[in-house]
Design an enzyme around this catalytic site. Structure first.
Site, mmCIF file in Angstrom:
data_model
loop_
_atom_site.group_PDB
_atom_site.id
_atom_site.type_symbol
_atom_site.label_atom_id
_atom_site.label_comp_id
_atom_site.label_asym_id
_atom_site.label_seq_id
_atom_site.Cartn_x
_atom_site.Cartn_y
_atom_site.Cartn_z
ATOM 1 N N ARG A 76 0.860 -1.188 0.000
ATOM 2 C CA ARG A 76 0.000 0.000 0.000
ATOM 3 C C ARG A 76 0.888 1.227 0.000
ATOM 4 O O ARG A 76 1.526 1.562 1.002
ATOM 5 C CB ARG A 76 -0.923 -0.014 1.217
ATOM 6 N N ALA A 88 -10.542 -7.368 -1.181
ATOM 7 C CA ALA A 88 -11.414 -6.188 -1.219
ATOM 8 C C ALA A 88 -11.192 -5.436 -2.510
ATOM 9 O O ALA A 88 -10.180 -5.636 -3.199
ATOM 10 C CB ALA A 88 -11.139 -5.275 -0.023
ATOM 11 N N GLU A 105 -14.210 -9.901 -6.522
ATOM 12 C CA GLU A 105 -12.957 -9.583 -5.830
ATOM 13 C C GLU A 105 -12.350 -10.815 -5.169
ATOM 14 O O GLU A 105 -11.136 -11.013 -5.198
ATOM 15 C CB GLU A 105 -13.190 -8.484 -4.794
ATOM 16 N N GLU A 109 -8.674 -11.953 -6.518
ATOM 17 C CA GLU A 109 -7.528 -11.772 -5.635
ATOM 18 C C GLU A 109 -7.038 -13.069 -4.998
ATOM 19 O O GLU A 109 -5.883 -13.141 -4.562
ATOM 20 C CB GLU A 109 -7.855 -10.745 -4.547
#
Length: 214
Positions: A76, A88, A105, A109
């Protein structure tokens, strides 16, 4: 003077204050920023509030038959950290149903699909300055998609190691300060609380979401 005690029902309620003026200050690729001059109705001068206009997002707390939580390690940039997160994503596809977005999602993912879904918890990520509404689903009865039916991933999603963490251990990681992603923190604690109540607090996956800003 001490504030008077609240005697009504403890539940959030929509109550919009008067916006004296509003202007778009920034237009971004995903979200925008506007500046509002707001009369709070308290008799004082209007105040200035800058608001991030956000698409909203969904997350998935995936729980296997051994009551282990699926977490993904993802970079991030805004906080300069590798965070352990539940799957998410943004609600940035026009007209897409949030539940369908959550299923997408999870598959994109992690490569998993789920046979049982519920709404776990709803919240605003940062209501002091953002319209982002977030819904976290609980996904169970998991099945890994075949190798040729998995999403390759893009950008930060290209290489996300997976970990299966027992729910009780995940709770301890949250309370000890090892996990910081809001989906992980809220989803893990909500799942533990729901389990302690025999899962009878769960809502259906298609439960209304009146608090989402669209």
């Amino acid at each position: 003077m001490s504030p008077s005690p609240w005697e009504g029902k403890i539940t959030d309620a929509r109550e919009r204050r008067q916006v004296v003026s509003s202007s778009r200050e920034f237009t971004g690729r995903v979200w925008h920023v506007r500046r509002d001059i707001v009369d709070l109705g308290s008799g004082g001068d209007p105040v200035t509030r800058e608001v991030v206009e956000h698409t909203g997002a969904v997350g998935v707390l995936a729980l296997d038959d051994r009551e282990r939580v699926l977490l993904l390690r993802q970079y991030r940039h805004a906080v300069g950290a590798m965070l352990w997160e539940a799957p998410a994503g943004l609600l940035d596809v026009a007209g897409e149903d949030p539940f369908e977005a959550a299923k997408r999602e999870l598959w994109e993912e992690s490569g998993y699909r789920a046979g049982r879904w519920n709404v776990l918890v709803d919240f605003y990520n940062s209501p002091g300055g953002s319209t982002e509404a977030f819904r976290c689903y609980l996904a169970r009865d998991l099945e890994l998609a075949p190798e040729d039916d998995r999403h390759a991933g893009e950008d930060e999603e290209q290489d996300m190691p997976q970990a299966w963490v027992p729910l009780d251990e995940a709770v301890a990681l949250v309370l000890e300060g090892h996990l910081h992603n809001p989906t992980s923190v809220s989803g893990i604690l909500a799942a533990a609380a729901a389990r302690a109540r025999g899962w009878d607090t769960l809502r259906p996956a298609d439960a209304p979401w009146e608090w989402r800003h669209t």
